[in-house]
Write a protein that holds these residues in place. Structure first.
Motif, PDB file in Angstrom:
ATOM      1  N   PHE A   1       1.075   1.582   2.287  1.00 36.91           N
ATOM      2  CA  PHE A   1       0.698   0.476   3.164  1.00 36.91           C
ATOM      3  C   PHE A   1       1.801  -0.578   3.250  1.00 36.91           C
ATOM      4  O   PHE A   1       1.919  -1.288   4.257  1.00 36.91           O
ATOM      5  N   ALA A   2       2.613  -0.675   2.217  1.00 34.55           N
ATOM      6  CA  ALA A   2       3.683  -1.678   2.212  1.00 34.55           C
ATOM      7  C   ALA A   2       4.678  -1.451   3.342  1.00 34.55           C
ATOM      8  O   ALA A   2       5.295  -2.406   3.835  1.00 34.55           O
ATOM      9  N   THR A   3       4.850  -0.200   3.778  1.00 36.80           N
ATOM     10  CA  THR A   3       5.829   0.078   4.826  1.00 36.80           C
ATOM     11  C   THR A   3       5.426  -0.508   6.172  1.00 36.80           C
ATOM     12  O   THR A   3       6.173  -1.295   6.755  1.00 36.80           O
ATOM     13  N   PRO A   4       4.255  -0.173   6.741  1.00 38.85           N
ATOM     14  CA  PRO A   4       3.880  -0.806   8.010  1.00 38.85           C
ATOM     15  C   PRO A   4       3.665  -2.306   7.884  1.00 38.85           C
ATOM     16  O   PRO A   4       3.942  -3.055   8.835  1.00 38.85           O
ATOM     17  N   ALA A   5       3.199  -2.757   6.714  1.00 37.59           N
ATOM     18  CA  ALA A   5       3.018  -4.198   6.533  1.00 37.59           C
ATOM     19  C   ALA A   5       4.362  -4.911   6.593  1.00 37.59           C
ATOM     20  O   ALA A   5       4.507  -5.973   7.224  1.00 37.59           O
ATOM     21  N   GLY A   6       5.371  -4.320   5.939  1.00 38.66           N
ATOM     22  CA  GLY A   6       6.701  -4.915   5.965  1.00 38.66           C
ATOM     23  C   GLY A   6       7.320  -4.882   7.349  1.00 38.66           C
ATOM     24  O   GLY A   6       7.942  -5.859   7.795  1.00 38.66           O
TER      25      GLY A   6
ATOM     26  N   LEU B   1      -8.334 -16.110   4.489  1.00 37.90           N
ATOM     27  CA  LEU B   1      -7.305 -16.745   3.664  1.00 37.90           C
ATOM     28  C   LEU B   1      -6.015 -17.032   4.425  1.00 37.90           C
ATOM     29  O   LEU B   1      -5.228 -17.886   4.008  1.00 37.90           O
ATOM     30  N   TRP B   2      -5.787 -16.332   5.503  1.00 38.71           N
ATOM     31  CA  TRP B   2      -4.576 -16.553   6.297  1.00 38.71           C
ATOM     32  C   TRP B   2      -4.758 -17.746   7.228  1.00 38.71           C
ATOM     33  O   TRP B   2      -5.772 -17.873   7.922  1.00 38.71           O
TER      34      TRP B   2
ATOM     35  N   VAL C   1       1.577 -15.598   2.584  1.00 39.52           N
ATOM     36  CA  VAL C   1       1.034 -14.631   3.546  1.00 39.52           C
ATOM     37  C   VAL C   1       1.167 -13.213   2.999  1.00 39.52           C
ATOM     38  O   VAL C   1       0.242 -12.395   3.065  1.00 39.52           O
ATOM     39  N   ALA C   2       2.351 -12.935   2.434  1.00 36.68           N
ATOM     40  CA  ALA C   2       2.601 -11.604   1.881  1.00 36.68           C
ATOM     41  C   ALA C   2       1.700 -11.326   0.688  1.00 36.68           C
ATOM     42  O   ALA C   2       1.173 -10.208   0.524  1.00 36.68           O
TER      43      ALA C   2
ATOM     44  N   ILE D   1      -1.286 -12.596   0.051  1.00 31.65           N
ATOM     45  CA  ILE D   1      -2.653 -12.362   0.532  1.00 31.65           C
ATOM     46  C   ILE D   1      -2.775 -10.957   1.111  1.00 31.65           C
ATOM     47  O   ILE D   1      -3.737 -10.222   0.829  1.00 31.65           O
ATOM     48  N   GLY D   2      -1.788 -10.575   1.907  1.00 31.83           N
ATOM     49  CA  GLY D   2      -1.808  -9.236   2.490  1.00 31.83           C
ATOM     50  C   GLY D   2      -1.748  -8.151   1.432  1.00 31.83           C
ATOM     51  O   GLY D   2      -2.432  -7.131   1.528  1.00 31.83           O
ATOM     52  N   ALA D   3      -0.949  -8.377   0.394  1.00 37.65           N
ATOM     53  CA  ALA D   3      -0.833  -7.385  -0.676  1.00 37.65           C
ATOM     54  C   ALA D   3      -2.149  -7.251  -1.441  1.00 37.65           C
ATOM     55  O   ALA D   3      -2.589  -6.136  -1.760  1.00 37.65           O
ATOM     56  N   GLY D   4      -2.769  -8.378  -1.738  1.00 34.76           N
ATOM     57  CA  GLY D   4      -4.043  -8.331  -2.452  1.00 34.76           C
ATOM     58  C   GLY D   4      -5.119  -7.629  -1.639  1.00 34.76           C
ATOM     59  O   GLY D   4      -5.870  -6.787  -2.162  1.00 34.76           O
ATOM     60  N   ALA D   5      -5.193  -7.979  -0.350  1.00 33.72           N
ATOM     61  CA  ALA D   5      -6.186  -7.332   0.516  1.00 33.72           C
ATOM     62  C   ALA D   5      -5.866  -5.854   0.686  1.00 33.72           C
ATOM     63  O   ALA D   5      -6.769  -5.010   0.741  1.00 33.72           O
ATOM     64  N   GLY D   6      -4.565  -5.529   0.768  1.00 32.73           N
ATOM     65  CA  GLY D   6      -4.171  -4.132   0.889  1.00 32.73           C
ATOM     66  C   GLY D   6      -4.546  -3.323  -0.331  1.00 32.73           C
ATOM     67  O   GLY D   6      -4.952  -2.162  -0.231  1.00 32.73           O
ATOM     68  N   LEU D   7      -4.425  -3.919  -1.506  1.00 32.34           N
ATOM     69  CA  LEU D   7      -4.804  -3.230  -2.741  1.00 32.34           C
ATOM     70  C   LEU D   7      -6.307  -2.961  -2.773  1.00 32.34           C
ATOM     71  O   LEU D   7      -6.744  -1.868  -3.162  1.00 32.34           O
ATOM     72  N   LEU D   8      -7.093  -3.933  -2.348  1.00 33.80           N
ATOM     73  CA  LEU D   8      -8.540  -3.740  -2.304  1.00 33.80           C
ATOM     74  C   LEU D   8      -8.917  -2.676  -1.278  1.00 33.80           C
ATOM     75  O   LEU D   8      -9.836  -1.880  -1.498  1.00 33.80           O
ATOM     76  N   MET D   9      -8.219  -2.659  -0.145  1.00 32.42           N
ATOM     77  CA  MET D   9      -8.452  -1.629   0.861  1.00 32.42           C
ATOM     78  C   MET D   9      -8.154  -0.249   0.288  1.00 32.42           C
ATOM     79  O   MET D   9      -8.949   0.693   0.434  1.00 32.42           O
ATOM     80  N   ALA D  10      -7.005  -0.128  -0.371  1.00 31.61           N
ATOM     81  CA  ALA D  10      -6.615   1.152  -0.960  1.00 31.61           C
ATOM     82  C   ALA D  10      -7.628   1.605  -1.999  1.00 31.61           C
ATOM     83  O   ALA D  10      -7.997   2.786  -2.059  1.00 31.61           O
ATOM     84  N   ALA D  11      -8.090   0.686  -2.831  1.00 33.45           N
ATOM     85  CA  ALA D  11      -9.061   1.033  -3.873  1.00 33.45           C
ATOM     86  C   ALA D  11     -10.386   1.475  -3.261  1.00 33.45           C
ATOM     87  O   ALA D  11     -11.042   2.399  -3.767  1.00 33.45           O
ATOM     88  N   THR D  12     -10.788   0.832  -2.173  1.00 33.80           N
ATOM     89  CA  THR D  12     -12.036   1.203  -1.505  1.00 33.80           C
ATOM     90  C   THR D  12     -11.955   2.612  -0.948  1.00 33.80           C
ATOM     91  O   THR D  12     -12.866   3.435  -1.135  1.00 33.80           O
TER      92      THR D  12
END
Length: 228
Positions: A43-48, A184-185, A194-195, A197-208
């Motif tokens: 997920f870090a790739t498209p987010a970046g 949060l944004w 911003v990054a 918040i996105g990383a934290g939300a991305g981690l929760l998405m991945a875990a889900t």
């Protein structure tokens, strides 16, 4: 003997056929760990790309995002097949990873359609917008599961439910990301915040996604005997 991260499922038989080999079923926690990390890194790739190349022309940005989506899919597919390969030795790993990457790129392209249409959306009737959103949403959520199932079905019969369960897992994951990140944004925030918040939300998405698809994997591997 299986290691601590695997269960062995034996198939009963009536003595008229050779005994099928024991299926080495991964523990849920093994799948959860690998897939959470794989999707988070991917997920870090498209987010970046989305954060760094917003000033590019629209076509170039879209192309970069689709390519980044393919990278995300490849990393996710590799993490999943790393675990699946233990239970399904005949699974074509490279094809599984390639299919996941292509599906993720397609999902990204579908998600970009509204931005491509832009102000033209205002000229489309409301009923058509609603219908398009439903069709597009279903197609987006079903891409990865469908592509993976086309490979899985070669070694895992009666696995079509993977399409639905994967779509549901991604729907839940995306809802999780939106529910956490959106409130949060705020405009004017530092890029680092911003990054984060996105990383934290991305981690929760991945875990889900990992948690729900892990349950589906255990059900498929445990309920389906080799060759059935």
């Amino acid at each position: 003997m299986p290691d601590g991260d695997e269960l062995v499922v034996f198939t009963l038989h009536d003595g008229t056929a050779p005994v099928p080999p024991a299926r080495r079923v991964p523990r849920w926690r093994t799948w959860f760990a690998w897939v959470t990390v794989g999707e988070f890194i991917g997920f870090a790739t498209p987010a970046g790309v989305g954060a760094l190349f917003t000033s590019w022309p629209a076509v170039a940005t879209a192309g970069a995002l689709i390519a980044a989506g393919a990278v995300e899919g490849a990393v996710l597919g590799w993490a999943q097949v790393h675990v699946l390969g233990r239970a399904l030795p005949a699974l074509r790993r490279a094809r599984f990873v390639t299919a996941t990457a292509a599906a993720a790129a397609l999902a990204c392209a579908i998600g970009l359609v509204p931005s491509w249409v832009g102000e033209g959306l205002l000229d489309i009737p409301v009923w058509a917008l609603v219908l398009g959103a439903i069709v597009g949403g279903v197609a987006l959520l079903a891409t990865i599961g469908t592509a993976q199932w086309l490979v899985l079905r070669e070694v895992l019969p009666r696995s079509a439910s993977w399409i639905l369960t994967t779509a549901g897992a991604w729907a839940a994951g995306l809802l999780m990301f939106t529910a956490v990140a959106t409130p949060l944004w705020h405009a004017g925030q530092p890029v680092a915040l911003v990054a984060a918040i996105g990383a934290g939300a991305g981690l929760l998405m991945a875990a889900t996604v990992a948690a729900l698809t892990g349950l589906a994997v255990l059900r498929l591997l445990g309920a389906t005997s080799p060759g059935s």
